[in-house]
Design a protein around this motif. Structure first.
Motif, PDB file in Angstrom:
ATOM      1  N   MET A   1       0.841  -1.195   0.000  1.00 12.63           N
ATOM      2  CA  MET A   1       0.000   0.000   0.000  1.00 12.63           C
ATOM      3  C   MET A   1       0.871   1.238   0.000  1.00 12.63           C
ATOM      4  SD  MET A   1      -1.230   0.453   3.963  1.00 12.63           S
ATOM      5  CE  MET A   1      -2.207   1.835   3.468  1.00 12.63           C
ATOM      6  N   THR A   2       0.246   2.360  -0.279  1.00 13.09           N
ATOM      7  CA  THR A   2       0.987   3.627  -0.277  1.00 13.09           C
ATOM      8  C   THR A   2       0.249   4.613   0.614  1.00 13.09           C
ATOM      9  OG1 THR A   2       1.504   3.171  -2.586  1.00 13.09           O
ATOM     10  CG2 THR A   2       1.974   5.397  -1.799  1.00 13.09           C
ATOM     11  N   ILE A   3       0.990   5.260   1.516  1.00 13.43           N
ATOM     12  CA  ILE A   3       0.384   6.320   2.331  1.00 13.43           C
ATOM     13  C   ILE A   3       1.213   7.572   2.142  1.00 13.43           C
ATOM     14  CG2 ILE A   3      -0.254   7.066   4.647  1.00 13.43           C
ATOM     15  CD1 ILE A   3      -0.701   4.261   5.461  1.00 13.43           C
ATOM     16  N   ASP A   4       0.569   8.611   1.698  1.00 15.37           N
ATOM     17  CA  ASP A   4       1.251   9.896   1.420  1.00 15.37           C
ATOM     18  C   ASP A   4       2.525   9.668   0.615  1.00 15.37           C
ATOM     19  OD1 ASP A   4      -0.753  11.077   2.830  1.00 15.37           O
ATOM     20  OD2 ASP A   4       0.418  11.478   4.626  1.00 15.37           O
ATOM     21  N   GLY A   5       2.414   8.785  -0.368  1.00 18.95           N
ATOM     22  CA  GLY A   5       3.528   8.530  -1.273  1.00 18.95           C
ATOM     23  C   GLY A   5       4.540   7.527  -0.743  1.00 18.95           C
ATOM     24  N   LYS A   6       4.379   7.092   0.498  1.00 22.33           N
ATOM     25  CA  LYS A   6       5.335   6.111   1.048  1.00 22.33           C
ATOM     26  C   LYS A   6       4.795   4.710   0.793  1.00 22.33           C
ATOM     27  CE  LYS A   6       7.133   8.720   4.946  1.00 22.33           C
ATOM     28  NZ  LYS A   6       7.367   8.759   6.366  1.00 22.33           N
ATOM     29  N   LEU A   7       5.653   3.858   0.236  1.00 24.21           N
ATOM     30  CA  LEU A   7       5.249   2.479  -0.031  1.00 24.21           C
ATOM     31  C   LEU A   7       5.504   1.648   1.213  1.00 24.21           C
ATOM     32  CD1 LEU A   7       4.306   0.898  -2.565  1.00 24.21           C
ATOM     33  CD2 LEU A   7       6.706   0.215  -2.849  1.00 24.21           C
TER      34      LEU A   7
ATOM     35  N   GLY B   1      -5.502  -6.979   7.961  1.00 20.61           N
ATOM     36  CA  GLY B   1      -6.259  -6.653   9.169  1.00 20.61           C
ATOM     37  C   GLY B   1      -5.789  -5.390   9.846  1.00 20.61           C
ATOM     38  N   THR B   2      -4.682  -4.798   9.357  1.00 23.60           N
ATOM     39  CA  THR B   2      -4.193  -3.547   9.947  1.00 23.60           C
ATOM     40  C   THR B   2      -5.115  -2.407   9.542  1.00 23.60           C
ATOM     41  OG1 THR B   2      -1.976  -4.417   9.637  1.00 23.60           O
ATOM     42  CG2 THR B   2      -2.139  -2.058  10.103  1.00 23.60           C
ATOM     43  N   SER B   3      -5.370  -1.510  10.495  1.00 19.66           N
ATOM     44  CA  SER B   3      -6.182  -0.346  10.123  1.00 19.66           C
ATOM     45  C   SER B   3      -5.308   0.658   9.377  1.00 19.66           C
ATOM     46  CB  SER B   3      -6.770   0.312  11.360  1.00 19.66           C
ATOM     47  OG  SER B   3      -5.749   0.962  12.098  1.00 19.66           O
ATOM     48  N   VAL B   4      -5.955   1.501   8.599  1.00 20.52           N
ATOM     49  CA  VAL B   4      -5.211   2.526   7.854  1.00 20.52           C
ATOM     50  C   VAL B   4      -4.489   3.437   8.846  1.00 20.52           C
ATOM     51  CG1 VAL B   4      -5.478   4.541   6.350  1.00 20.52           C
ATOM     52  CG2 VAL B   4      -6.749   2.433   5.858  1.00 20.52           C
ATOM     53  N   MET B   5      -5.160   3.733   9.982  1.00 21.41           N
ATOM     54  CA  MET B   5      -4.528   4.597  10.988  1.00 21.41           C
ATOM     55  C   MET B   5      -3.243   3.971  11.519  1.00 21.41           C
ATOM     56  SD  MET B   5      -6.072   5.962  14.576  1.00 21.41           S
ATOM     57  CE  MET B   5      -6.934   7.386  13.932  1.00 21.41           C
ATOM     58  N   HIS B   6      -3.319   2.674  11.808  1.00 22.09           N
ATOM     59  CA  HIS B   6      -2.149   2.005  12.371  1.00 22.09           C
ATOM     60  C   HIS B   6      -1.041   1.904  11.326  1.00 22.09           C
ATOM     61  CE1 HIS B   6       0.027  -0.288  15.263  1.00 22.09           C
ATOM     62  NE2 HIS B   6       0.112  -1.355  14.475  1.00 22.09           N
ATOM     63  N   ALA B   7      -1.452   1.612  10.091  1.00 24.63           N
ATOM     64  CA  ALA B   7      -0.455   1.531   9.009  1.00 24.63           C
ATOM     65  C   ALA B   7       0.260   2.873   8.869  1.00 24.63           C
ATOM     66  CB  ALA B   7      -1.143   1.135   7.701  1.00 24.63           C
ATOM     67  N   ALA B   8      -0.512   3.953   8.945  1.00 31.41           N
ATOM     68  CA  ALA B   8       0.097   5.281   8.839  1.00 31.41           C
ATOM     69  C   ALA B   8       1.089   5.497   9.974  1.00 31.41           C
ATOM     70  CB  ALA B   8      -0.990   6.358   8.860  1.00 31.41           C
ATOM     71  N   ALA B   9       0.695   5.075  11.192  1.00 32.52           N
ATOM     72  CA  ALA B   9       1.591   5.243  12.339  1.00 32.52           C
ATOM     73  C   ALA B   9       2.885   4.470  12.112  1.00 32.52           C
ATOM     74  CB  ALA B   9       0.903   4.782  13.613  1.00 32.52           C
ATOM     75  N   LEU B  10       2.766   3.269  11.507  1.00 33.70           N
ATOM     76  CA  LEU B  10       3.970   2.482  11.221  1.00 33.70           C
ATOM     77  C   LEU B  10       4.881   3.215  10.228  1.00 33.70           C
ATOM     78  CD1 LEU B  10       2.433  -1.119  10.935  1.00 33.70           C
ATOM     79  CD2 LEU B  10       3.829  -0.199  12.818  1.00 33.70           C
ATOM     80  N   ALA B  11       4.258   4.030   9.385  1.00 35.40           N
ATOM     81  CA  ALA B  11       5.042   4.803   8.411  1.00 35.40           C
ATOM     82  C   ALA B  11       5.484   6.149   8.994  1.00 35.40           C
ATOM     83  CB  ALA B  11       4.201   5.022   7.150  1.00 35.40           C
ATOM     84  N   GLY B  12       5.217   6.336  10.292  1.00 31.49           N
ATOM     85  CA  GLY B  12       5.648   7.582  10.945  1.00 31.49           C
ATOM     86  C   GLY B  12       4.686   8.740  10.740  1.00 31.49           C
TER      87      GLY B  12
END
Ligand code: SF4
Ligand code: SF4
Ligand code: SF4
Ligand code: FES
Length: 949
Positions: free
Chosen positions: A1-7, A13-24
């Protein structure tokens, strides 16, 4: 997945919020926290997802493969600011004087979204004048600050499992409500504080923070109450505790706590603390305050005088499960090396000594087999003789979570504990057996498992001693051990016994948790062995989700046993008669040591009464209140010539003391506690010892005054010595505990450098598991026409043991006196109603309590707690004890209950004991006849009067 351009790659099962937190990337949020299930109510965490309509909440949206997420853009920014604007339009703007100022998520989020003004004004309908609920002594609920994020409600459900809170009404009217709008104190709330911790505003707030302001720094330490051993952040301002916050990384509690650990720490600074050492020549003299040197030298000279006059073995010591491992180790070292005797025992004698004996005999190690986390992998749980909701609340919350997920539950207890039926939990079986019939019940369950071919034959063949198993199999198969026969004895239907046995044997991972309702019986050790037999027969030892788990009462029961507090064992459970072990300690300690076991606590009392035991060093235990048959204990104490009590308060035992040495609370010293999982956790000093010396320093000074050199600069050096001398501790040090994240479970040594979460994995510690025969032998304590009811005792959540700590806190708001629970049928027979004053009379003594009529107890059984000295619950308990370990039979006392009709009888209710006590305290030597009623003797009654239980 990509969040704010970060792959990035995240698990399904991870939430988008948690995934974002993992990406800082921290997405703004209010209703989400990392300790609760996502809820999706505040709409602050909106994001854009390529290909999706609208702006989904990132906390409730799960990641999909290839998802492209944007967390910031002008639209999102504007939406979030609008959301915040609505919240703030109904929120008091008193940030500068708000107790959460500087530590408020609402304030933080207003800053994060750049809210600068509110367009709506405050003229319309709002909640700004809502009232505050101050009923809970420890926290306030200010409804005007509530943003209805639901975090408190979810914390109460998910973390605590009490379901005390709801959001009442709908829309604008929505408000947090405790119970049926009863206020927090009047509701089912158990004051665990999880909701307070979860609240993002100051709506739910500790009163200590409201009074004293936000803390400035924090120290990680361990709770000093129960055997769960919760990790805490002591949040401080200077040397003042502002609040205790459960430590999220604490492996025993995972960020949760109960009312005692979180809130009931005020005793540590209570005005009743004795801060100066005191001496007196006789217990009839007034106390005299003296310097530490004078008190310690006086105690030492008295002990030496007694030994010169009456022999080496005329003195002894008692270690405390309230104290640290290091302190306990030093007391037993002082007794063995400086006194030169093995007369050392511990308060574990009166609670879990049968656990040590029973598990050592069967599995080979005197300790529980699992971590608390293990319960999350269990499928069937037996809870026997334990009331975790009251005595081990944080474990109870974890267990309930597993039960809500579908694990099955068998409760074996004479009383209907909260676990039997509570919100979203209903035990599959409640076996309300008669007090004193535990062994019969478990042997009958074993009969079913054998008779119905439910034994895990492969496991038993591979892991257990075959001869012992075969002997056991034929023993339990005997017809007299069948459920049909045992049902008569236990008072539980044979069908239920069969059903429970089948469920445990066939339901998947089976675990057994037990407490003092198992150990404090004349057959306590036999029942522990019966538990181990059941677990071995069904293959339920040696992996996650199963096991045999004693729920230890006090914070350091496990540790005090590990540290060699028993008269027959050195640290690490090695017998004093073992020449090799003894010479190891002789070399390390530089003195010859005795090879014969010393006196147990009850033997010390008997020897004191017969005149051969004259001096006692008692650290941190109130034996006069906590040990059974108070008259007997009091007489023994009064017969001694030098009693040294080291404690925080002038307790009941101190009435018989000649030297009082002020103790230090857990906040005033460094050390370690070992919890019920064998987890060694650090205790850290957050303030200087109020009396000038920590307990370990006092013991060292006393040893030196006795002429035995004992000096350490820091408790870490004591632990280093323990590690050098104890094979299961060789890898333990303060540095190693720190490296391992704050705690380690023993054995921790070369074979297990990371510690041992689960024991007996490939083989039992003793090699082959040993089945033991568990012949049911009825207790001598029977009900009769004169004493027709059976009294059993237990604990309540808000109070702790003899109450020395909790009675000096606001916890008295929940429980200000011990009550006698009696079944409606027995109450009606005696004309008793709830609130009536009743006398409780046994063969040993008499006391009086207020009654509460309830179906929690079965007919024929009455129940009380023992937290208040005024209640004198132990005035009525007898001298009966476990055959193997002398653990007192607190759980079975035949009594008669009668309504107290006159006020003078109520006022004089403790006269019988108090008369004895006054005479003892006035220095009178009482005759055997005076004390006769202190001894339990069935011959006082005609034989025919002793009816079947
Ligand atoms: S303090 Fe605990 S039990 Fe009480 S309402 Fe809050 S979460 Fe529930
Ligand atoms: S009391 Fe606090 S946690 Fe509960 S709903 Fe209100 S703001 Fe949220
Ligand atoms: S569960 Fe036990 S260890 Fe944890 S906070 Fe409560 S009393 Fe302390
Ligand atoms: S944090 Fe996602 S909706 Fe509140």
């Amino acid at each position: 997945m990509t969040i704010d351009g970060k792959l990035l790659e995240v698990p399904v099962g991870t939430s988008v919020m948690h995934a974002a937190a993992l990406a800082g990337i921290n997405i703004p949020k209010l209703c989400a926290t990392d300790s609760l299930e996502a809820f999706g109510s505040c709409r602050l965490c909106l994001v854009d997802i390529e290909g999706r309509r609208g702006h989904p909440a990132s906390c409730t949206t799960l990641v999909e493969e290839g998802m492209v997420v944007q967390t910031e853009n002008d639209t999102l920014h504007k939406l979030r600011r609008n959301v915040m604007e609505l919240y703030i339009s109904d929120h008091p703007l008193d940030c500068l004087t708000c107790p959460a100022n500087g530590n408020c998520e609402l304030q933080d989020m207003a800053g994060v979204v750049g809210l600068r003004s509110v367009r709506y004004g405050f003229d319309g309908a709002n909640h700004l004048d809502d009232t505050t609920d101050n009923s809970n002594p420890y926290f306030a609920y200010d409804s005007s600050k509530c943003i209805v994020c639901n975090r408190c409600v979810r914390a109460c459900e998910e973390v605590q499992g009490t379901f005390a809170l709801t959001i009442d009404k709908r829309g604008f009217e929505s408000r947090v409500t405790a119970g049926q709008n009863d206020g927090f104190l009047g509701s089912d709330c158990v004051s665990c504080g999880a909701c307070v911790q979860a609240c993002p505003t100051s709506s739910l707030m500790e009163k200590s923070v409201i009074d004293l302001g936000q803390p400035e720094h924090a120290v990680i330490t361990t709770c000093a109450y129960c055997g769960v051993g919760c990790g805490f952040k002591a949040e401080m301002k200077g040397d003042k505790v502002i609040r205790m916050t459960p430590w999220k990384d604490g492996k025993a509690n995972r960020g949760h706590a109960c009312v005692k650990g979180r809130f009931a720490w005020g005793y540590a600074t209570h005005q009743d603390r004795i801060l100066n050492p005191m001496i007196r020549k006789s217990i009839t003299d007034p106390w005299q305050e003296v310097s530490w040197d004078e008190a310690i030298n006086y105690a030492a000279s008295e002990f030496r005088r007694i030994q010169d006059q009456h022999g080496r073995d005329a003195v002894g010591g008692i270690t405390s499960s309230r104290c640290t491992n290091e302190e306990t180790y030093l007391v037993q070292k002082l007794v063995r090396a400086a006194f030169g005797t093995n007369n050392v025992d511990t308060c574990a004698r009166v609670c879990h000594s049968p656990t040590g004996y029973g598990l050592k005999m069967t599995l080979g190690e005197s300790a529980g087999t699992q971590t608390f986390d293990s319960v999350m992998h269990t499928d069937v749980v037996i809870v026997m003789g334990a009331n975790p909701s009251a005595a081990h609340p944080v474990f109870a919350s974890r267990l309930k979570r597993r039960l809500r997920q579908g694990a099955r539950l068998i409760v074996i207890d004479p009383r209907q504990t909260e676990l039997v039926s509570s919100p979203h939990i209903q035990a599959d079986y409640h076996l309300p057996l008669r007090p004193g019939t535990n062994t019969a019940m478990l042997t009958a369950m074993a009969h079913v498992i054998v008779a119905e071919n439910l034994v895990n034959e492969t496991y038993v063949a591979e892991r257990c001693d075959t001869a012992a198993f075969n002997e056991w199999r034929s023993f339990v198969s005997q017809p007299q051990n069948s459920p049909e026969v045992m049902a008569e004895i236990c008072g539980v239907s044979a069908d239920d016994i069969r059903g429970a046995a089948r469920l445990y044997a066939t339901g998947g991972n089976g675990s057994i948790y037990y407490g003092l309702g198992v150990t404090e019986h004349s057959q306590g050790s036999t029942t522990v062995m019966a538990i181990a037999n059941l677990a071995m027969a069904t293959g339920n030892v040696g992996r996650e989700g199963v096991g045999v788990n004693p729920l230890r009462g006090q914070n350091n029961v496990q540790g005090s046993c590990d540290m060699g507090s028993f008269p027959h064992e050195f640290p690490g459970y090695r017998h004093v008669s073992d020449n090799q072990v003894r010479s190891l300690f002789e070399q390390a300690w530089g003195v010859p040591l005795q090879s014969e076991p010393g006196l147990r606590i009850p033997n010390m009392f008997d020897a004191a009464l017969s005149g051969s035991f004259k001096g006692l060093y008692c650290q941190g235990e109130d034996i006069v209140q906590s040990d059974p048959n108070t008259q007997h204990v009091a007489a023994a104490m009064a017969a001694m010539e030098c009693v040294v009590v080291q404690d925080l308060f002038l307790n009941e035992t101190a009435k018989y003391a000649h030297v009082f040495l002020p103790g230090s609370s857990f906040l005033e010293k460094d050390g370690t506690f070992t919890n019920a999982e064998r987890r060694i956790s650090r205790v850290r000093k957050v303030m200087e010892p109020k009396a000038g010396m920590a307990d370990w320093e006092v013991t060292c000074a006393l040893a030196r005054a006795l002429g035995y050199p004992m000096s350490y600069e820091h408790p870490s050096q004591i632990m280093d010595e323990i590690a050098r001398l104890t094979p299961t501790f060789t890898g333990v040090s303060y540095e190693r505990i720190q490296e391992l994240g704050g705690s380690v479970q023993w054995p921790c040594n070369e074979q297990a450098p990371e510690g041992t979460p689960t024991m007996h994995i490939d083989e039992f510690v003793r090699g082959k598991g040993r089945f033991m025969l568990t012949q049911y032998v009825p207790t001598e304590e029977r009900s009769s026409r004169k004493f027709p009811l059976l009294l059993t005792t237990g604990r309540i959540l808000s109070q702790y043991n003899v109450g020395a700590q909790t009675r000096r806190t606001d916890n008295v708001a929940w429980h200000a006196e011990d009550l006698l629970e009696i079944h409606p049928v027995d109450a009606e027979d005696r004309g008793i109603r709830s609130g009536d004053k009743v006398s409780v009379k046994s063969r040993a003594g008499e006391t009086a309590l207020r009654a509460t009529v309830t179906e929690r107890v079965q007919p024929g059984v009455v129940y009380t707690t023992f937290h208040f000295p005024e209640s004198g619950a132990n005035v009525v308990t007898t001298n009966n004890s476990d055959w193997a370990t002398n653990c007192p039979e607190y759980k079975v006392t035949a009594v008669q209950i009668q309504r107290v009709t006159s006020e003078s009888a109520w006022q004089n209710r403790w006269n019988r004991f108090h008369d004895i006590q006054q005479r003892l305290l006035q220095g009178e030597t009482l005759s055997a006849e005076d004390l006769a009623h202190a001894d339990h003797n069935h011959q006082h009654e005609p034989a025919e009067a002793v009816a079947k239980v």
